[in-house]
Write an enzyme that holds these catalytic residues in place. Structure first.
Site: not given
Length: 274
Positions: A148, A248
């Protein structure tokens, strides 16, 4: 405030270093040629309970809302163990590794045995995060995973190339769409899951460019909360949406099926083209 949470520092020289917290295996800094590449909110909480807002948290075993437990799974809030202290390899790169294995607590949420090895490699202008997830139990399981990554950008100048022609799930506007833009620019709340994306993307931050290379991570999530959602997050500054974008890489559009004794491997490499 970063408090006293344990972390590792991978340092190549005075201008090239990485910091990673054992809490969530969260990388909170990557400095390349003296420039900070990653975004961490000034309001991020370092209490060993809440996920750290920014850097590179690890998402596993579930991306998004999860009926069994916390959103984005438990990996980003668990305390990982040091598998390898930072050390120089034969090429002069700095390498470290963290590991997360199932515990009594994780099995109460998700009753499977696993070993997640997370290897970090720092080079002069390049930083890679390598994922190795082993099924150490006697029954198969499904999972989704994602790195992330929050980047430091000027959102008014930021451009992301490499997603043209990809199908994506628009979690803000709804429905499935096809990306028609050669370069993605952001001027509002964005939360999109791009499927089967190219293994190389190019992010222009407004100051420099970052090449994002991924292996066995077919999907790419792009996120910026924009004005209203930024105000709703206690661990995120009201105007910080101007300074960040999440790109991400992950395996999230569909779950990965991991059978007993099998190992899933994937990797993200980010290169500063300063």
């Amino acid at each position: 405030m970063t408090g006293e949470l344990p972390k590792l520092v991978l340092k190549k020289d005075e201008k090239t270093a990485v910091e990673v917290y054992l809490h969530g295996a969260t990388v909170t800094s990557w400095k390349c040629k003296g420039k900070e590449m990653l975004f961490v909110s000034k309001n991020a909480v370092f209490n060993g309970v809440k996920a750290i807002r920014g850097g590179i948290p690890v998402v596993f075993p579930n991306f998004g809302p999860w009926e069994l437990g916390p959103q984005h799974g438990f990996a980003r809030t668990e305390t990982w163990k040091i598998h390898q202290q930072p050390e120089k390899d034969e090429s002069g790169n700095i390498v470290a590794a963290l590991v997360l294995e199932d515990t009594e607590q994780t099995r109460k949420i998700w009753d499977y045995n696993f070993k997640f090895l997370y290897t970090l490699t720092l080079k002069d202008d390049e930083f890679s995060t390598e994922v190795s997830i082993e099924n150490t139990g006697t029954k198969g399981f499904h999972f989704t995973t994602l790195v992330h990554t929050y980047y430091n950008v000027d959102i008014s100048k930021m451009k992301l190339r490499g997603l043209h022609g990809c199908e994506y799930i628009d979690k803000v506007g709804g429905g499935e769409k096809k990306e028609e833009r050669e370069a993605l620019q952001i001027s509002g709340n964005v939360d999109s899951v791009y499927k089967n994306t190219a293994n190389e993307l190019l992010l222009s931050t407004g100051d420099h460019e970052i090449r994002i290379t991924k292996e066995n991570l077919p999907d790419t999530v792009v996120w910026n909360p924009w004005i209203e959602k930024a105000k709703q997050m206690s661990d995120f500054g009201d105007t910080e949406y101007k300074n960040m974008v999440c790109v991400e890489p992950g395996y999230v559009a569909k779950p990965y099926d991991l059978r007993p004794a099998e190992v899933f491997k994937a990797k993200q490499t980010i290169t500063c083209l300063c």
